[in-house]
Design a protein around this motif. Sequence first.
Motif, short mmCIF file in Angstrom:
data_model
loop_
_atom_site.label_atom_id
_atom_site.label_comp_id
_atom_site.label_asym_id
_atom_site.label_seq_id
_atom_site.Cartn_x
_atom_site.Cartn_y
_atom_site.Cartn_z
N LYS A 101 0.85 -1.20 0.00
CA LYS A 101 0.00 0.00 0.00
C LYS A 101 0.88 1.25 0.00
N GLY A 102 0.46 2.25 -0.74
CA GLY A 102 1.24 3.48 -0.79
C GLY A 102 0.94 4.39 0.41
N GLY A 103 1.93 5.17 0.79
CA GLY A 103 1.72 6.22 1.77
C GLY A 103 1.42 5.78 3.19
N VAL A 104 1.85 4.58 3.57
CA VAL A 104 1.55 4.10 4.94
C VAL A 104 2.65 4.47 5.94
N GLY A 105 3.76 5.04 5.43
CA GLY A 105 4.84 5.45 6.34
C GLY A 105 6.09 4.59 6.27
N LYS A 106 6.28 3.88 5.17
CA LYS A 106 7.48 3.02 5.03
C LYS A 106 8.76 3.86 5.06
N THR A 107 8.80 4.87 4.18
CA THR A 107 10.02 5.67 4.06
C THR A 107 10.29 6.46 5.34
N THR A 108 9.24 7.04 5.89
CA THR A 108 9.36 7.79 7.14
C THR A 108 9.91 6.89 8.24
N THR A 109 9.36 5.70 8.32
CA THR A 109 9.79 4.76 9.37
C THR A 109 11.25 4.34 9.16
N VAL B 48 6.71 15.26 11.61
CA VAL B 48 7.39 14.13 10.98
C VAL B 48 7.60 14.42 9.49
N THR B 49 6.56 14.98 8.88
CA THR B 49 6.64 15.35 7.46
C THR B 49 7.63 16.50 7.28
N ASN B 50 7.55 17.49 8.17
CA ASN B 50 8.42 18.66 8.05
C ASN B 50 9.90 18.27 8.15
N ALA B 51 10.22 17.36 9.04
CA ALA B 51 11.62 16.93 9.19
C ALA B 51 12.13 16.36 7.86
N GLN B 52 11.25 15.63 7.17
CA GLN B 52 11.67 15.04 5.90
C GLN B 52 11.76 16.06 4.78
N ILE B 53 10.82 17.00 4.79
CA ILE B 53 10.87 18.06 3.77
C ILE B 53 12.19 18.83 3.90
N THR C 186 0.79 3.30 12.07
CA THR C 186 1.28 4.68 11.93
C THR C 186 0.06 5.61 11.81
N HIS C 187 0.30 6.91 11.74
CA HIS C 187 -0.80 7.88 11.61
C HIS C 187 -1.87 7.63 12.67
N PHE C 188 -1.46 7.25 13.86
CA PHE C 188 -2.41 6.84 14.90
C PHE C 188 -2.98 8.07 15.61
N THR D 112 2.92 2.46 18.78
CA THR D 112 2.18 3.00 17.64
C THR D 112 2.79 4.38 17.37
N ILE D 113 2.65 4.84 16.14
CA ILE D 113 3.21 6.15 15.78
C ILE D 113 2.07 7.14 15.58
N ARG D 114 2.04 8.16 16.40
CA ARG D 114 0.95 9.13 16.28
C ARG D 114 1.12 10.02 15.04
N ARG D 115 -0.02 10.57 14.63
CA ARG D 115 -0.02 11.46 13.46
C ARG D 115 0.55 12.82 13.88
N SER D 116 1.46 13.33 13.09
CA SER D 116 2.01 14.66 13.41
C SER D 116 2.69 15.25 12.18
N PRO E 128 12.11 2.88 -6.53
CA PRO E 128 12.48 3.77 -7.64
C PRO E 128 12.02 5.22 -7.42
N GLN E 129 11.07 5.45 -6.51
CA GLN E 129 10.65 6.84 -6.23
C GLN E 129 11.77 7.65 -5.59
N GLY E 130 12.72 6.97 -4.92
CA GLY E 130 13.89 7.66 -4.36
C GLY E 130 13.61 8.57 -3.18
N ASP E 131 12.48 8.37 -2.51
CA ASP E 131 12.12 9.28 -1.39
C ASP E 131 13.11 9.19 -0.23
N LEU E 132 13.56 7.99 0.08
CA LEU E 132 14.49 7.85 1.21
C LEU E 132 15.82 8.54 0.88
N1 LIG Z 1 3.20 9.81 11.77
C1 LIG Z 1 2.92 10.62 10.75
N2 LIG Z 1 2.14 11.70 10.91
C2 LIG Z 1 1.82 12.51 9.87
N3 LIG Z 1 2.29 12.33 8.62
C3 LIG Z 1 3.08 11.27 8.38
C4 LIG Z 1 3.43 10.36 9.42
N4 LIG Z 1 4.23 9.39 8.87
C5 LIG Z 1 4.35 9.69 7.57
N5 LIG Z 1 3.67 10.81 7.27
C6 LIG Z 1 3.53 11.45 5.95
O1 LIG Z 1 2.70 10.62 5.14
C7 LIG Z 1 3.17 10.63 3.80
C8 LIG Z 1 3.50 9.19 3.38
O2 LIG Z 1 4.58 8.72 4.20
P1 LIG Z 1 5.76 7.87 3.57
O3 LIG Z 1 6.29 8.54 2.35
O4 LIG Z 1 6.67 7.53 4.66
O5 LIG Z 1 4.93 6.58 3.13
P2 LIG Z 1 5.41 5.38 2.18
O6 LIG Z 1 4.67 4.17 2.66
O7 LIG Z 1 6.87 5.32 2.11
O8 LIG Z 1 4.84 5.85 0.78
P3 LIG Z 1 5.14 5.15 -0.66
O9 LIG Z 1 4.29 3.93 -0.67
O10 LIG Z 1 4.73 6.18 -1.67
O11 LIG Z 1 6.59 4.85 -0.70
C9 LIG Z 1 4.39 11.54 3.77
O12 LIG Z 1 3.98 12.81 3.38
C10 LIG Z 1 4.85 11.55 5.21
O13 LIG Z 1 5.55 12.73 5.54
#
Ligand SMILES: Nc1ncnc2c1ncn2[C@@H]1O[C@H](COP(=O)(O)OP(=O)(O)OP(=O)(O)O)[C@@H](O)[C@H]1O
Length: 256
Positions: free
Chosen positions: A11-19, A220-225, A182-184, A213-217, A41-45
Amino acid sequence: MAKILCVSNQKGGVGKTTTTNILAMGLRKRGRRVLCVDFDPQGDLSFSLQADNRVEMQNSIYHALKGELLTVQTIQHTRLCDVIPSNMLLSGIELEFTGRGREFLLRNCLRPVLNLYDNILIDSPPALGILTVNAFTAADTVLMPVKPDIYSLQGLIQLNGTLEEVRKKSNPKIQAAGILITHFAARENASKVIQETARDLAGRLGIPLLQSTIRRSNEVTNAQIHREDAFAYAPRNKAVGDYGALVDELIGRGVL
Ligand SMILES: Nc1ncnc2c1ncn2[C@@H]1O[C@H](COP(=O)(O)OP(=O)(O)OP(=O)(O)O)[C@@H](O)[C@H]1O
Ligand SMILES: [Mg+2]
């Protein structure tokens, strides 16, 4: 010998790269030698760890997989971490390697650097294709982040199916590190319901549901930006604190 953890969910956007990113920062804070492998291949990390992953660089994970460079030649030592970067070239692997043994490409690449690190973290793409099979074949454990929505949980059944296939065919020792929510948001009913559903599902699949669990905040996004270490960027943030607890839990479980 490095312990290899892969962070995966189709699934996309679940927090893999952030984690992957914040786990690496947490391990570095604890004095560990860490290598991050961007296997998406997206190269986000690569971006969030300050690596240079422009296509013209010619020193990405793709070049290591193809045998064009030694693995050590593809490692970038950024201010945040050691990282093997990735870019869209990596998606070519699916078409370029079709023969037998294609699932062992990453495992073979990592073998020469295993003794240089305590932990290797692999970020994987939102798909269950050959890249994910390579990541599972190379890893000791798989961490499965999920967002608090029902589709995200249902996807775990398929993800676990791929894990079991890999265990049978190319990596008998692979283990599930656990499911991570994540996003709890504890006050939202959806989050609570999903936590209970995740507990049931984890029991049925024989996978641990992590205590952390990882709360929504937004921090976390800002640190990566800003391409910063979340622990330095927002040390008092609740989600960053949750990641600190996660590192401790995974160390306690012997995963990291
Ligand atoms: N705990 C959190 N609270 C709020 N936003 C978050 C949290 N964790 C991740 N995000 C944001 O959610 C978005 C998706 O996160 P991330 O890129 O880590 O997911 P991903 O599973 O790696 O996505 P993809 O499947 O596209 O690789 C990003 O904008 C990220 O900054
Ligand atoms: Mg990602």
